[in-house]
Design a protein around this motif. Structure first.
Motif, PDB file in Angstrom:
ATOM      1  N   UNK A   1      29.535  -3.249  37.076  1.00  0.00           N
ATOM      2  CA  UNK A   1      29.675  -1.920  36.912  1.00  0.00           C
ATOM      3  C   UNK A   1      29.279  -1.061  36.891  1.00  0.00           C
ATOM      4  N   UNK A   2      29.984   0.068  37.980  1.00  0.00           N
ATOM      5  CA  UNK A   2      28.464   0.882  38.582  1.00  0.00           C
ATOM      6  C   UNK A   2      29.390   2.375  37.550  1.00  0.00           C
ATOM      7  N   UNK A   3      30.243   2.196  36.748  1.00  0.00           N
ATOM      8  CA  UNK A   3      30.971   3.649  36.755  1.00  0.00           C
ATOM      9  C   UNK A   3      32.168   2.426  35.870  1.00  0.00           C
ATOM     10  N   UNK A   4      32.459   3.566  34.088  1.00  0.00           N
ATOM     11  CA  UNK A   4      33.528   2.887  33.468  1.00  0.00           C
ATOM     12  C   UNK A   4      33.735   4.684  32.443  1.00  0.00           C
ATOM     13  N   UNK A   5      35.057   4.176  32.591  1.00  0.00           N
ATOM     14  CA  UNK A   5      35.263   5.624  30.915  1.00  0.00           C
ATOM     15  C   UNK A   5      35.930   4.659  29.622  1.00  0.00           C
ATOM     16  N   UNK A   6      36.460   6.027  28.937  1.00  0.00           N
ATOM     17  CA  UNK A   6      37.217   5.237  27.692  1.00  0.00           C
ATOM     18  C   UNK A   6      37.037   6.165  26.647  1.00  0.00           C
TER      19      UNK A   6
END
Length: 935
Positions: free
Chosen positions: A832-837
């Motif tokens: 996982x290189x990038x995630x939002x929340x």
């Protein structure tokens, strides 16, 4: 929209800072290994061959230790000495008492049973003062040291002195040898002085030791036991206290192959653990401790209904035996009471006669004997033994008697079975503190004609084997990390390799099979604060002639391959004049006495040049160290060039560079004066996690090796964060790519000031790729908070310095007790290189973005600042004890049975002894018939 425009790799300020170990120079380091390609070989480690070779070496070592106790030595010598001795109740004999030796009275004269006893320090026995010519005798505090039984036993066992000395001369690696008498005295070699505790007491009783009790447990065969405790109104005060201690002592005699339950009775029947109604549980340490806690809750009231309690006990034993889940061997009922008004022959006739498969052992509590005859009859009519316990001091001796009865069927055959204990901590004679060991023990029987068929056990002989001796058989560069914990008790393999939910590995090793197994694991490092994801391959086999199995775990990938190189001894040794080059202390512990004045480098030179061929050195490992010394030599010039170039480190942000190879060779280079180092413990003996030693690779090496090849690993050492002298370590592994084989050959790194690291970060954050170089949004904005975290969630950079790392430190416990604990740990998912929340802070929604920083274990976290989340408690790594409150969960844990290999034989009765007991039972029974003329 929240993620700042940050040119992490392409901006004017390079990020992350990797001075002295930049990724561009990594191929150059690998190239030096490639230059010697013709003398380089990459081998895949054969796990099956490795574990089998280890098993053979351990088998031989165990065989030598066991031989010291076998017939022809201690056992035969003891049995022969006893056979020749005639007991004399008036025997007067002065022996060396372990407590009284070298003690004098007020007039300066030697005290009785003392005498002058020469003691000299001996480094083989941890520098304790010992006597290598004689043994000493220890007698429990609650026993009279001139009791006729003690004096006679000490007298004939003096014959063991010669055998003790001879054994030690044959095998100088032996440590303590001893004989534990069934009468209670303990003969120990070499002789050493014992010291009472602050209360003037020595609580040691050899019959309570693992090696003694495990033989007794093996001799009695596996057993199912129901303990009945009388808690009627008459069992008050001291009687109830004695009863509780008696039950606790009975529990001490039970082992992992036994099953039990405890029932208290008065006007009703009460299971001590209500949820275990009608069943038995394994007598492991956890279950026994659980029941002990409940014994204190027993109180006396009402009348005693013994008949109902006996009926319940017989029913449990019969039903449980039919399930096949118990011992499927011997059965017994232990009756702890202050009397019985009748004999309950109707109960015995219904449930136990004529086979008499269940033995009855009554313990009469108190001095009164009004009901003793009834209890004696119960024991006599059911192949048991009657004991009366009047004081707390009588408990131990009387409880032990049932063991001799149950062991007679096996003892009569004089089977000299070898017993090996599980690993246990012993600090009895160790100045260095508790040490882990196993003991090999064998029984000593009476061989006199008049007692030969009675199955009389004289005692047990044994010798200790420190687990350190086993570890010496493993090549030091292949050892895993080992720790010695206080209050250690044996740990089940399933609690170590807990990812094996189906116990495939555990059950295979318990059942002594040979095979392989693979699984994903999570390994804790850095004192349990960090977690490494790994894929392990396991190889296991049994150790012949012992109950043990041995296993080896290899980390898939780099752990499966070994890199071998070859250079001349002269080329390698010429480099060891450099004081900045050091090696692991693999061999120094192996130096025999006359060579211990040599340094490690001196010993290596003498060994490799053939001038001291008897030195215990690993030639293969030394050759690899010399190869690494040659290959890594150019780094010194590279680092020196950087140090001379003032512009490279003008603000002295980088303090030290270091390298470690897979053989344990280390190189270091200081960029600041030694007294200016922020973390002066790093790479010193005080920094146990950060240096190579004979037990493990340093943490920075292990973590770098588990990273994706070519990436850098950043972290703040926990020790420095507490002292507010924070530094950042950056390291990367060097792999030699050979087709698809990728062994780790070394790791390199730097230590830099945290302030320097953070300044580089903020500089990079403020530079963007826009034409004017300005950022539309940056970490300077008040609407957002920026963090730099590592792959375990620890903060390295934030505007609030109080949040850096130290907020996650664990608090230590002051008392070490067995328990289950849990605490949160975080591991990043590499894919996982990038995630939002979003985060919900009491109705206010807070958004965040997380992005992986390329070629590192770091992540940029940006969170909007519009919500007040201060009411949320911080996430700490404080261990929280798991409290098993729900009765169903608690009972499931008590009932749960791990697979164990049962003993191959069962000896509940012996035909010769049975015929003798049958005559006694008939006589006892006839004596209870009513007079003529009565019904």
């Amino acid at each position: 929209t929240l993620l700042p425009c940050i040119a992490l790799r392409s901006g004017p300020a390079p990020w992350p800072p990797n001075m002295a170990i930049s990724s561009q120079s990594e191929p150059k380091r690998r190239h030096k290994y490639k230059e010697l390609e013709k003398s380089v070989k990459v081998e895949e480690i054969d796990g099956v061959k490795l574990v089998k070779n280890l098993a053979v070496k351990m088998e031989e070592m165990f065989r030598r230790k066991a031989e010291a106790t076998r017939v022809g030595r201690l056992v035969e010598a003891a049995e022969e000495a006893h056979h020749q001795h005639e007991d004399n109740p008036d025997l007067q004999y002065e022996y060396f008492n372990a407590v009284l030796i070298n003690e004098v009275d007020e007039e300066g004269n030697n005290v009785e049973l003392g005498g002058e006893f020469l003691l000299e320090p001996n480094d083989h026995f941890n520098n304790l003062s010992v006597n290598l010519s004689l043994s000493v005798v220890q007698v429990p505090t609650n026993m009279y040291n001139k009791d006729p039984d003690i004096v006679n036993g000490v007298y004939w066992s003096e014959a063991l002195n010669k055998v003790f000395v001879d054994n030690f001369e044959r095998d100088p690696t032996l440590i303590w040898q001893y004989f534990g008498s069934a009468k209670g005295f303990f003969r120990q070699y070499p002789g050493v002085k014992w010291h009472p505790d602050e209360h003037g007491v020595i609580g040691f009783d050899c019959r309570n030791r693992k090696w003694y009790s495990m033989y007794i447990q093996a001799a009695t065969s596996p057993k199912d036991v129901v303990i009945l405790v009388d808690v009627s109104g008459s069992m008050k005060g001291l009687r109830l206290t004695i009863a509780r201690q008696t039950v606790s002592s009975i529990l001490d005699t039970l082992g992992d192959d036994d099953f039990f339950n405890i029932i208290a009775y008065n006007q009703e029947i009460h299971y001590v653990e209500p949820c275990l109604n009608g069943t038995l549980v394994r007598a492991d340490r956890t279950n026994k401790d659980h029941f002990r806690e409940h014994l204190d809750k027993l109180f006396a009231k009402g009348i005693g209904l013994l008949g109902d309690a006996l009926t319940e006990a017989f029913t449990i034993l019969n039903d449980f035996n039919q399930t096949g889940r118990g011992s499927v061997c011997s059965q017994a009922i232990m009756l702890v009471t202050d009397g019985a008004t009748e004999m309950y022959d109707d109960v015995f006739e219904k449930y136990n006669w004529p086979e008499r498969k269940v033995r009855i052992f009554p313990y009469l509590i108190g001095r009164e004997s009004a009901f003793a005859d009834n209890l004696k009859w119960m024991a006599c009519a059911n192949k048991g033994y009657f004991s009366q316990i009047s004081t707390l001091a009588d408990v131990q001796e009387n409880v032990m008697r049932y063991l001799h009865v149950m062991s007679r069927p096996k003892v009569i055959d004089h089977e000299h079975d070898t017993v090996w204990t599980e690993a246990y901590v012993d600090s009895l004679n160790d100045k260095a503190g508790p040490s882990l060991m196993t003991t090999v023990a064998m029984p000593v029987f009476s061989t006199k004609n008049e007692t030969k068929n009675q199955g009389i056990l004289l005692g047990v002989v044994g010798t200790d084997i420190p687990l350190q001796e086993l570890m010496k058989l493993i090549p030091k560069h292949m050892e895993g990390q080992k720790r010695r914990k206080p209050n250690y008790s044996s740990v089940d393999l399933s609690e170590v390799e807990w990812e094996d939910k189906d116990d495939i590995l555990r059950n295979a090793m318990v059942n002594r099979r040979t095979g392989t197994f693979s699984m994903e694991v999570m390994k804790t490092v850095d004192r349990g604060r960090r977690v490494l994801k790994m894929h392990n391959d396991y190889y296991y086999t049994d150790i012949k002639g012992t109950p043990f199995s041995v296993g080896v775990a290899l980390s898939r990938g780099h752990g499966k391959y070994f890199f071998r190189g070859n250079v001349s001894v002269e080329a390698g040794m010429s480099l060891f004049i450099d004081k900045r080059l050091s090696t692991v202390g693999y061999e120094t512990r192996e130096l025999i006495h006359e060579h211990r004045h040599l340094t490690q480098i001196q010993a290596i030179k003498l060994f490799m040049t053939g001038r001291r061929p008897h030195l215990k050195c690993d030639r293969e490992l030394i050759q690899e160290v010399l190869f690494d010394a040659v290959v890594t030599a150019p780094l010194e010039a590279y680092w020196t060039g950087l140090a001379l170039n003032k512009s490279e480190n003008s603000d002295k942000g980088v303090e030290i560079t270091f390298l470690g190879t897979r053989t344990g060779l280390s190189r270091t280079k200081l960029f600041v004066a030694a007294d200016q180092l922020s973390n002066q413990d790093f790479l010193t003996a005080e920094d146990k996690e950060g240096v190579f030693n004979a037990d493990h690779f340093p943490l920075w090496y292990k973590r770098a090796a588990e990273q994706v090849p070519g990436t850098f690993l950043y972290s703040i050492p926990f020790s420095t964060a507490r002292e507010n002298k924070s530094v950042v370590l950056a390291s990367t592994a060097i792999q030699l790519l050979d087709d698809r084989k990728s062994p780790i050959v070394a790791a390199v790194g730097i230590q830099m000031k945290l302030e320097f690291f953070q300044r580089k970060f903020w500089t990079a954050c403020r530079q963007c790729t826009a034409l004017d170089g300005k950022c539309s949004i940056s970490c300077d904005n008040e609407d957002i908070n920026c963090y730099l975290i590592d792959n375990n969630g620890f903060i390295l950079v934030t505007e609030d310095q109080a949040q850096v790392l130290c907020t996650c430190l664990s608090r230590g416990k002051t008392m070490m007790v067995p328990c289950d604990t849990e605490y949160p740990a975080f591991v990043s998912e590499r894919t996982i290189k990038e995630t939002t929340g979003n985060i919900d802070c009491e109705g206010c929604i807070r958004s965040f973005v997380i992005q992986q920083i390329p070629s590192s274990n770091l992540f940029m976290v940006v969170v909007d600042n519009k919500c007040d989340c201060s009411s949320a408690p911080p996430v700490t790594m404080d261990p929280i004890e798991i409290m098993y409150i729900l009765s169903s969960l608690k009972c499931d844990r008590l009932k749960f049975q791990k697979d164990r290999k049962k003993p191959e034989s069962c000896h509940p009765f012996h035909p010769e002894f049975f015929s003798l007991r049958l005559k006694i039972v008939i006589v006892c029974y006839m004596s209870t018939l009513p007079p003529a003329g009565q019904n």
